[in-house]
Design a protein around this motif. Structure first.
Motif, PDB file in Angstrom:
ATOM      1  N   UNK A  20       0.819  -1.201   0.000  1.00 45.56           N
ATOM      2  CA  UNK A  20       0.000   0.000   0.000  1.00 45.56           C
ATOM      3  C   UNK A  20       0.861   1.262   0.000  1.00 45.56           C
ATOM      4  N   UNK A  21       2.046   1.183   0.523  1.00 47.10           N
ATOM      5  CA  UNK A  21       2.901   2.349   0.676  1.00 47.10           C
ATOM      6  C   UNK A  21       4.365   1.911   0.633  1.00 47.10           C
ATOM      7  N   UNK A  22       4.872   1.505  -0.539  1.00 47.27           N
ATOM      8  CA  UNK A  22       6.195   0.892  -0.603  1.00 47.27           C
ATOM      9  C   UNK A  22       7.370   1.797  -0.244  1.00 47.27           C
ATOM     10  N   UNK A  23       7.191   3.122  -0.248  1.00 53.34           N
ATOM     11  CA  UNK A  23       8.289   4.008   0.139  1.00 53.34           C
ATOM     12  C   UNK A  23       8.033   4.719   1.467  1.00 53.34           C
ATOM     13  N   UNK A  24       7.174   4.151   2.296  1.00 53.80           N
ATOM     14  CA  UNK A  24       6.876   4.762   3.593  1.00 53.80           C
ATOM     15  C   UNK A  24       8.147   5.041   4.400  1.00 53.80           C
ATOM     16  N   UNK A  25       9.101   4.120   4.484  1.00 50.77           N
ATOM     17  CA  UNK A  25      10.315   4.429   5.250  1.00 50.77           C
ATOM     18  C   UNK A  25      11.087   5.631   4.693  1.00 50.77           C
ATOM     19  N   UNK A  26      11.096   5.805   3.392  1.00 51.71           N
ATOM     20  CA  UNK A  26      11.800   6.943   2.787  1.00 51.71           C
ATOM     21  C   UNK A  26      11.112   8.252   3.160  1.00 51.71           C
ATOM     22  N   UNK A  27       9.796   8.253   3.178  1.00 51.49           N
ATOM     23  CA  UNK A  27       9.076   9.471   3.548  1.00 51.49           C
ATOM     24  C   UNK A  27       9.258   9.800   5.021  1.00 51.49           C
ATOM     25  N   UNK A  28       9.683   8.810   5.792  1.00 49.90           N
ATOM     26  CA  UNK A  28       9.995   9.041   7.210  1.00 49.90           C
ATOM     27  C   UNK A  28      11.451   9.489   7.377  1.00 49.90           C
ATOM     28  N   UNK A  29      12.149   9.675   6.255  1.00 50.65           N
ATOM     29  CA  UNK A  29      13.528  10.163   6.310  1.00 50.65           C
ATOM     30  C   UNK A  29      14.590   9.084   6.293  1.00 50.65           C
ATOM     31  N   UNK A  46      23.946   3.627  -0.613  1.00 48.75           N
ATOM     32  CA  UNK A  46      22.898   4.288   0.165  1.00 48.75           C
ATOM     33  C   UNK A  46      22.032   5.081  -0.800  1.00 48.75           C
ATOM     34  N   UNK A  47      20.720   4.893  -0.690  1.00 49.58           N
ATOM     35  CA  UNK A  47      19.775   5.566  -1.584  1.00 49.58           C
ATOM     36  C   UNK A  47      18.807   6.411  -0.776  1.00 49.58           C
ATOM     37  N   UNK A  48      18.586   7.626  -1.257  1.00 56.67           N
ATOM     38  CA  UNK A  48      17.626   8.547  -0.646  1.00 56.67           C
ATOM     39  C   UNK A  48      16.550   8.820  -1.692  1.00 56.67           C
ATOM     40  N   UNK A  49      15.297   8.799  -1.256  1.00 50.06           N
ATOM     41  CA  UNK A  49      14.182   9.077  -2.164  1.00 50.06           C
ATOM     42  C   UNK A  49      13.600  10.450  -1.845  1.00 50.06           C
ATOM     43  N   UNK A  50      13.443  11.268  -2.876  1.00 47.23           N
ATOM     44  CA  UNK A  50      12.857  12.598  -2.736  1.00 47.23           C
ATOM     45  C   UNK A  50      11.518  12.575  -3.473  1.00 47.23           C
ATOM     46  N   UNK A  51      10.395  12.859  -2.773  1.00 50.13           N
ATOM     47  CA  UNK A  51       9.098  12.860  -3.445  1.00 50.13           C
ATOM     48  C   UNK A  51       9.093  13.832  -4.626  1.00 50.13           C
ATOM     49  N   UNK A  52       8.479  13.396  -5.716  1.00 46.83           N
ATOM     50  CA  UNK A  52       8.442  14.190  -6.946  1.00 46.83           C
ATOM     51  C   UNK A  52       7.076  14.032  -7.610  1.00 46.83           C
ATOM     52  N   UNK A  53       6.021  14.198  -6.823  1.00 50.28           N
ATOM     53  CA  UNK A  53       4.667  14.031  -7.347  1.00 50.28           C
ATOM     54  C   UNK A  53       4.019  12.786  -6.780  1.00 50.28           C
ATOM     55  N   UNK A  54       2.808  12.517  -7.241  1.00 52.74           N
ATOM     56  CA  UNK A  54       2.045  11.367  -6.771  1.00 52.74           C
ATOM     57  C   UNK A  54       2.711  10.063  -7.206  1.00 52.74           C
ATOM     58  N   UNK A  55       3.172   9.279  -6.236  1.00 54.95           N
ATOM     59  CA  UNK A  55       3.793   7.975  -6.455  1.00 54.95           C
ATOM     60  C   UNK A  55       5.057   8.072  -7.324  1.00 54.95           C
ATOM     61  N   UNK A  80       8.969   5.358 -10.172  1.00 51.99           N
ATOM     62  CA  UNK A  80       7.508   5.401 -10.119  1.00 51.99           C
ATOM     63  C   UNK A  80       7.043   4.160  -9.365  1.00 51.99           C
ATOM     64  N   UNK A  81       6.131   4.344  -8.448  1.00 50.17           N
ATOM     65  CA  UNK A  81       5.578   3.217  -7.702  1.00 50.17           C
ATOM     66  C   UNK A  81       4.462   2.594  -8.526  1.00 50.17           C
ATOM     67  N   UNK A  82       4.596   1.316  -8.807  1.00 53.64           N
ATOM     68  CA  UNK A  82       3.578   0.546  -9.537  1.00 53.64           C
ATOM     69  C   UNK A  82       3.211  -0.646  -8.667  1.00 53.64           C
ATOM     70  N   UNK A  83       2.055  -0.557  -8.016  1.00 52.11           N
ATOM     71  CA  UNK A  83       1.658  -1.618  -7.097  1.00 52.11           C
ATOM     72  C   UNK A  83       2.633  -1.674  -5.936  1.00 52.11           C
TER      73      UNK A  83
END
Length: 178
Positions: A20-29, A46-55, A80-83
């Protein structure tokens, strides 16, 4: 692990096992640590994810390529998050625009270009193809599995974890001991 397997996995380092939320840990920093060694607090990448729009995210990955001098490769990869998967098209521009740091200083193009050209030659057959990664639980840890154009690539399966930047994890060379 070959450099090709490392690059393929790192070009689109993945998400968490929550569909349901595959990058939840990244959004938590948190950062994604590839091939973690919790005792030595080290990672192959080490990879950091920066939100760039919906999914959509921009994945910024750093990988240690050499110790003396210290050489760090940094590249950015749209994701892009797909499923329950993190996906992206492997693009030449990711390596063309990569940054290489030598002892903490950004390397000039004449140093960077031969290195990124060599890396591109190793992944040439995968450029333009869709890479998707899924993470599954494996015992007490997580394992990343990669598909390229829908075909499993077991050679790219590797352990990952989510780490807090304040935990002090650092980069190390592939499978080599620190």
């Amino acid at each position: 692990m070959t450099i090709i397997a490392s690059i393929l996995a790192l070009l689109q380092a993945t998400a968490a096992p929550d569909a349901a939320d595959p990058l939840a840990p990244a959004r938590e920093g948190k950062l994604q640590c590839t091939l973690p060694d919790p005792v030595k607090k080290s990672c192959m990448a080490l990879s950091r994810y920066v939100p760039d729009g919906d999914r959509r995210y921009l994945n910024i990955t750093r990988s240690l390529m050499g110790k003396k001098p210290e050489m760090i490769l940094e590249f950015k990869s749209p994701t892009v998050i797909e499923g329950n998967a993190a996906c992206g098209i492997m693009a030449r521009s990711e390596m063309d625009e990569a940054i290489i740091y030598v002892d903490g200083i950004e390397a000039p193009v004449e140093v960077r270009k031969p290195i990124t050209d060599s890396l591109l030659a190793q992944v040439e057959g995968h450029l333009g193809k869709k890479a998707c990664q899924r993470i599954r639980r494996d015992g007490d840890g997580l394992v990343q599995e990669v598909e390229i154009d829908g075909q499993p690539t077991p050679e790219n399966t590797m352990r990952v974890s989510w780490v807090d930047p304040t935990e002090g994890y650092r980069l190390r060379m592939g499978l080599e001991p620190d």
